[in-house]
Design an enzyme around this catalytic site. Structure first.
Site, PDB file in Angstrom:
ATOM      1  CE  LYS A  53      -3.902  -2.365   2.128  1.00 33.31           C
ATOM      2  NZ  LYS A  53      -4.608  -2.694   3.495  1.00 33.31           N
ATOM      3  CD  GLN A  97      -3.420  -4.333   6.564  1.00 32.13           C
ATOM      4  OE1 GLN A  97      -3.206  -3.423   6.033  1.00 32.13           O
ATOM      5  NE2 GLN A  97      -3.774  -5.385   6.359  1.00 32.13           N
ATOM      6  CG  ASP A 120      -9.756   0.108   4.989  1.00 31.46           C
ATOM      7  OD1 ASP A 120      -9.567  -0.009   3.729  1.00 31.46           O
ATOM      8  OD2 ASP A 120      -8.839  -0.265   5.921  1.00 31.46           O
TER       9      ASP A 120
END
Ligand code: NAP
Length: 291
Positions: A53, A97, A120
């Site tokens: 990422k 994460q 997200d």
């Protein structure tokens, strides 16, 4: 029939290059888009995801800061880090994460992220907006699937979409995006009876179960579009999807491979969401994900 393979890697490269152009435009307006990635502990798979990422951000001209916390970090400490990032004006997106260590309540942590920085798309405010058909920041994987369908010229309008899997991260937001795009949607879960009866009716079949090769060609309607979200590691260490690719490809019209399908699109859509979040601070929602 041998299905046309949807090349997620190539499409992700296109999206990332579009993101680089958007980042450049924002910088020209005096705004440097920035993503903060928070990771707790040293889970090797998570480390790889985070590295990928960060690399993708750098390539697109998005600043990324990496907040690497020890595995024994308390929930309170993590919440304080998020609070600081929520307050930091130069940070436009925050990604925590998953999975988090067991002593931390993931739900509480995700809800602590400021909704406008929730790239997200997991915060209840963003989930609620999507459920109401007015999406703001949409979970990256389903957003990537919608972009894949558009790339092959498949409109979900009046199609029957069947989604196998109903998680908050993939299955449910996927269903809502397809519904919003005009599909008739069936969502299957672990309690569904006669799964094949449902999957065989799908014009668009999305597999998000987390079980290797769980859906095979006999469960696919001839000419369907098969999207395999699953990422499972086989005993030989290789990645396999939730769909048995070899048998499904002889029945479907379009199919995504694993690896090289949905996975790369998830990262590309993260960049896109970060740019949407950055642009929104300028009062600009023109580039926002609305598919
Ligand atoms: P999850 O939270 O474990 O959810 C799995 C879903 O599948 C649940 O809704 C479950 O039903 C359902 N299910 C389980 N067994 C089933 C069965 N026999 N028949 C029908 N449905 C069944 O998983 P997830 O986070 O959604 O992830 C799914 C897969 O996608 C995993 O392989 C994951 O690694 C992968 N993934 C890939 C990406 C990517 O970037 N490509 C991103 C995220 C996830 P219940 O609700 O009844 O439990």
């Amino acid at each position: 029939m041998s299905a046309q393979i949807i090349d997620g890697k190539a499409l992700a490269a296109t999206v990332q290059s579009e993101c680089a152009t958007r980042a450049q435009t924002l910088r020209a307006r005096g705004l440097t888009p920035s993503l903060a990635v928070v990771i707790v502990g040293e889970d090797p798979a998570s480390q790889v995801y985070v590295r990928n990422k960060i690399r993708a951000c750098e390539a697109a001209g998005i600043i990324s800061t990496h907040h690497c916390l020890a595995a024994d970090t308390s929930e309170g400490e993590l919440l304080r880090v998020i609070e600081d990032l929520n307050r930091a004006a130069p940070v436009h997106g925050i990604l925590v994460q998953l999975p988090l260590p067991k002593h931390i309540n993931s739900h509480k942590v995700l809800e602590a992220i400021a909704p406008e920085k929730d790239v997200d798309g997991f915060h209840r405010e963003n989930a609620g907006l999507l459920a109401q058909g007015n999406p703001r920041l949409v979970p990256c994987t389903p957003a990537g699937v919608m972009r894949m369908l558009a790339s092959i010229g498949v409109s979900p309008w009046a199609q029957h979409a069947v989604i196998v899997g109903a998680s908050n991260i993939v299955g449910k937001p996927m269903a809502l995006l397809l519904l919003r795009a005009g599909a008739t949607v069936t969502i299957c879960n672990s309690k569904t009876r006669d799964l094949a009866h449902h999957t065989r009716q799908a014009d668009i079949l999305v597999a998000a179960v987390g079980k290797p090769k769980y859906l095979n060609g006999e469960m696919v309607k001839p000419g369907a579009v098969v999207i395999d979200v699953g990422i499972n590691r086989g005993s030989d260490g290789k990645l396999v999807g939730d769909v048995d690719f070899e048998s499904a490809r002889t029945v479907a019209a379009h199919i995504t491979p694993v690896p090289g399908g949905v996975g790369p699109m998830t990262i590309a859509m993260l960049l896109s969401n970060t740019l949407d979040a950055a642009a929104a601070t300028l009062g600009d929602s023109s580039g926002a994900q609305r598919s």
